[in-house]
Design an enzyme around this catalytic site. Structure first.
Site, PDB file in Angstrom:
ATOM      1  N   ARG A   1       1.029  -1.167  -0.006  1.00  0.00           N
ATOM      2  CA  ARG A   1      -0.109  -0.095   0.012  1.00  0.00           C
ATOM      3  C   ARG A   1       0.914   1.100   0.111  1.00  0.00           C
ATOM      4  O   ARG A   1       1.664   1.270   0.710  1.00  0.00           O
ATOM      5  CB  ARG A   1      -0.947  -0.143   1.264  1.00  0.00           C
ATOM      6  CG  ARG A   1      -1.668   1.598   1.272  1.00  0.00           C
ATOM      7  CD  ARG A   1      -2.647   1.411   2.383  1.00  0.00           C
ATOM      8  NE  ARG A   1      -3.726   0.516   2.044  1.00  0.00           N
ATOM      9  CZ  ARG A   1      -5.148   0.774   2.486  1.00  0.00           C
ATOM     10  NH1 ARG A   1      -5.337   1.409   3.448  1.00  0.00           N
ATOM     11  NH2 ARG A   1      -6.053  -0.035   2.006  1.00  0.00           N
TER      12      ARG A   1
ATOM     13  N   HIS B   1      -7.495   0.846  -6.278  1.00  0.00           N
ATOM     14  CA  HIS B   1      -7.500  -0.018  -5.195  1.00  0.00           C
ATOM     15  C   HIS B   1      -8.239  -1.198  -5.799  1.00  0.00           C
ATOM     16  O   HIS B   1      -9.365  -1.498  -5.523  1.00  0.00           O
ATOM     17  CB  HIS B   1      -8.264   0.801  -4.238  1.00  0.00           C
ATOM     18  CG  HIS B   1      -8.587   0.348  -2.910  1.00  0.00           C
ATOM     19  ND1 HIS B   1      -7.692  -0.911  -2.813  1.00  0.00           N
ATOM     20  CD2 HIS B   1      -9.133   0.797  -1.725  1.00  0.00           C
ATOM     21  CE1 HIS B   1      -7.747  -1.255  -1.349  1.00  0.00           C
ATOM     22  NE2 HIS B   1      -8.604  -0.154  -0.831  1.00  0.00           N
TER      23      HIS B   1
ATOM     24  N   GLN C   1     -10.021  -3.691  -3.591  1.00  0.00           N
ATOM     25  CA  GLN C   1     -11.205  -3.288  -3.114  1.00  0.00           C
ATOM     26  C   GLN C   1     -12.400  -3.630  -4.209  1.00  0.00           C
ATOM     27  O   GLN C   1     -13.623  -4.122  -3.899  1.00  0.00           O
ATOM     28  CB  GLN C   1     -11.269  -1.799  -2.950  1.00  0.00           C
ATOM     29  CG  GLN C   1     -12.554  -1.161  -2.576  1.00  0.00           C
ATOM     30  CD  GLN C   1     -13.021  -1.650  -1.122  1.00  0.00           C
ATOM     31  OE1 GLN C   1     -12.176  -1.559  -0.144  1.00  0.00           O
ATOM     32  NE2 GLN C   1     -14.100  -1.836  -0.672  1.00  0.00           N
TER      33      GLN C   1
ATOM     34  N   ASP D   1     -17.264   7.270  -1.509  1.00  0.00           N
ATOM     35  CA  ASP D   1     -15.930   7.163  -0.834  1.00  0.00           C
ATOM     36  C   ASP D   1     -15.557   8.553  -0.031  1.00  0.00           C
ATOM     37  O   ASP D   1     -16.361   9.523  -0.449  1.00  0.00           O
ATOM     38  CB  ASP D   1     -14.952   6.816  -1.667  1.00  0.00           C
ATOM     39  CG  ASP D   1     -13.555   6.350  -1.190  1.00  0.00           C
ATOM     40  OD1 ASP D   1     -13.476   6.523   0.018  1.00  0.00           O
ATOM     41  OD2 ASP D   1     -12.537   6.324  -1.773  1.00  0.00           O
TER      42      ASP D   1
ATOM     43  N   CYS E   1     -16.367   1.782   0.636  1.00  0.00           N
ATOM     44  CA  CYS E   1     -15.302   1.198   0.833  1.00  0.00           C
ATOM     45  C   CYS E   1     -14.771   1.225   2.147  1.00  0.00           C
ATOM     46  O   CYS E   1     -14.174   0.295   2.848  1.00  0.00           O
ATOM     47  CB  CYS E   1     -13.970   1.412  -0.260  1.00  0.00           C
ATOM     48  SG  CYS E   1     -13.541   2.996   0.205  1.00  0.00           S
TER      49      CYS E   1
ATOM     50  N   ARG F   1     -13.678  -8.522   1.417  1.00  0.00           N
ATOM     51  CA  ARG F   1     -12.449  -8.226   1.266  1.00  0.00           C
ATOM     52  C   ARG F   1     -11.615  -9.475   1.554  1.00  0.00           C
ATOM     53  O   ARG F   1     -10.814  -9.800   0.768  1.00  0.00           O
ATOM     54  CB  ARG F   1     -11.868  -6.973   2.026  1.00  0.00           C
ATOM     55  CG  ARG F   1     -12.423  -5.830   1.781  1.00  0.00           C
ATOM     56  CD  ARG F   1     -12.023  -5.363   0.495  1.00  0.00           C
ATOM     57  NE  ARG F   1     -10.519  -5.170   0.426  1.00  0.00           N
ATOM     58  CZ  ARG F   1      -9.704  -4.168   0.732  1.00  0.00           C
ATOM     59  NH1 ARG F   1     -10.483  -3.158   1.360  1.00  0.00           N
ATOM     60  NH2 ARG F   1      -8.523  -4.065   0.374  1.00  0.00           N
TER      61      ARG F   1
HETATM   62  N1  NVA Z   1     -10.005   6.833  -1.185  1.00  0.00           N
HETATM   63  C1  NVA Z   1      -9.425   6.408   0.054  1.00  0.00           C
HETATM   64  C2  NVA Z   1      -9.874   4.892   0.145  1.00  0.00           C
HETATM   65  C3  NVA Z   1      -9.422   4.454   1.514  1.00  0.00           C
HETATM   66  C4  NVA Z   1      -9.603   2.701   1.391  1.00  0.00           C
HETATM   67  C5  NVA Z   1      -8.062   6.548   0.252  1.00  0.00           C
HETATM   68  O1  NVA Z   1      -7.354   6.634  -0.744  1.00  0.00           O
HETATM   69  O2  NVA Z   1      -7.658   7.176   1.287  1.00  0.00           O
HETATM   70  N1   CP Z   2     -11.280  -0.041   2.011  1.00  0.00           N
HETATM   71  C1   CP Z   2     -10.018  -0.217   2.774  1.00  0.00           C
HETATM   72  O1   CP Z   2      -9.144  -0.313   2.035  1.00  0.00           O
HETATM   73  O2   CP Z   2      -9.927   0.266   4.322  1.00  0.00           O
HETATM   74  P1   CP Z   2      -8.523   0.113   5.007  1.00  0.00           P
HETATM   75  O3   CP Z   2      -7.977   1.562   4.622  1.00  0.00           O
HETATM   76  O4   CP Z   2      -8.947   0.213   6.465  1.00  0.00           O
HETATM   77  O5   CP Z   2      -7.798  -1.016   4.564  1.00  0.00           O
END
Ligand code: NVA
Ligand code: CP
Length: 306
Positions: A101, A128, A131, A223, A263, A291
């Site tokens: 990540r 993502h 997801q 989101d 998400c 997930r």
């Molecule tokens: N769009 C959000 C998704 C978190 C799972 C982010 O990147 O923070």
């Molecule tokens: N939806 C998602 O990826 O959640 P986290 O940021 O908690 O992993």
């Protein structure tokens, strides 16, 4: 060469649907493939916070018999300047896959080029994809199918929207995205999703009107307005995004049996109201659960067990 999962587009439509089938089977029988990855190890590197991704990968890998090794960037020499390429070369000598990540998609691509084991995108600023697997699994189990269903995303044209556009198009869905002007998904992604949709019978519509996008939708998705790394823009964004909030009024425009997706994590009262996220149409907790199943399916497939 190792197979990577950096983008939804790394799977063709058939592979995507096969993965969803496997995810469904893993959900129906939690003991399926128990121990199938015995003796394997997977490094999970988080350069951003995570609840769902980290825990679902750790638990899922353990259920399959693999050893997950979760690492914050600060735990690694990566945090002190070792390159992502050298990290990938070295980790490939110890582990069977690397899940990352991070911020830039380029970083994932650099890791994948240097690593000799599969690399998985656990979220970047661009996509993502893990997801999106769980999202489609959830839509399919709730609606009974994907092709021809209307999936509407309202809010920021971000990483989650990008992966959803590509995944929905691959599954032959009618994907609509409505964002404030200036916050549209990246044109290259929209173009690629449209190209895919033209081969699957789906379609892609991107615009700025949340109401027309929500009209008759079978699934309504949102989101956060400011993603990780955009915290300093949060106040400014909160002025332009309220019309894109999923509330009872917007949901009222969707199909009578429409489901609501997010998400997570959610900023309750901003992009979604308490009433909607806690209401009868909300599928967000199943979506979060999925997930686990979807990523187990992915790892079995990447590691050549299924
Ligand atoms: N769009 C959000 C998704 C978190 C799972 C982010 O990147 O923070
Ligand atoms: N939806 C998602 O990826 O959640 P986290 O940021 O908690 O992993």
């Amino acid at each position: 060469m190792a197979r990577h999962f950096l983008s939804v587009d790394d799977l063709d439509a058939e592979e995507l649907l096969d993965l969803l089938d496997l995810a469904d089977r893993l959900k129906a029988d939690r003991s399926l493939y128990r121990g199938a990855l015995d003796g394997r190890s997977v490094a999970l590197i988080f350069e951003k916070a995570s609840t769902r991704t980290r825990v679902s990968f750790e638990v899922g890998l353990a259920q399959l018999g693999a050893q997950p090794i979760a690492l914050a960037a600060g735990d690694l020499q990566l945090g002190r300047g070792e390159t992502i390429e050298d990290t990938g070369r070295v980790l490939s000598r110890y582990v069977d896959a690397v899940v990352l990540r991070t911020f830039e998609q380029d970083r994932l691509e650099a890791l994948a080029r240097a690593a000799s084991v599969p690399v998985v995108n656990a979220l970047s600023d661009f996509e993502h994809p893990c997801q999106a697997l769980a999202d489609l699994q959830t839509v399919r189990e709730r609606l009974g199918g994907l092709a021809g269903r209307v999936l509407t995303f309202v809010g920021d044209g971000n990483n989650v929207a990008h992966s959803l556009l590509l995944a929905g198009a691959k599954a032959g869905m009618i994907v609509r995205v409505a964002t404030p002007p200036g916050f549209e998904p990246i044109p290259l992604v929209v173009q690629r999703a449209s190209e895919i949709a033209s081969t699957t019978g789906g379609s892609v519509e991107v615009g700025n009107d949340p109401k027309s996008a929500a009209l008759g939708a079978h699934a309504l998705y949102t989101d956060v307005w400011a993603s990780m790394g955009q915290e300093e823009e949060a106040d400014e964004r909160s002025l332009v995004f309220p019309a894109y909030r999923i509330d009872e009024e917007l949901l009222g425009l969707a199909a009578p049996d429409a489901i609501v997706l997010h998400c997570l994590p959610a900023h309750r009262g901003q992009e979604i109201t308490d009433e909607v996220i806690d209401g009868p149409r909300s599928a967000v907790w199943d979506q979060a659960e999925n997930r686990l199943h979807a990523q187990k399916a992915l790892m079995l497939s990447l590691l050549g067990v299924d």
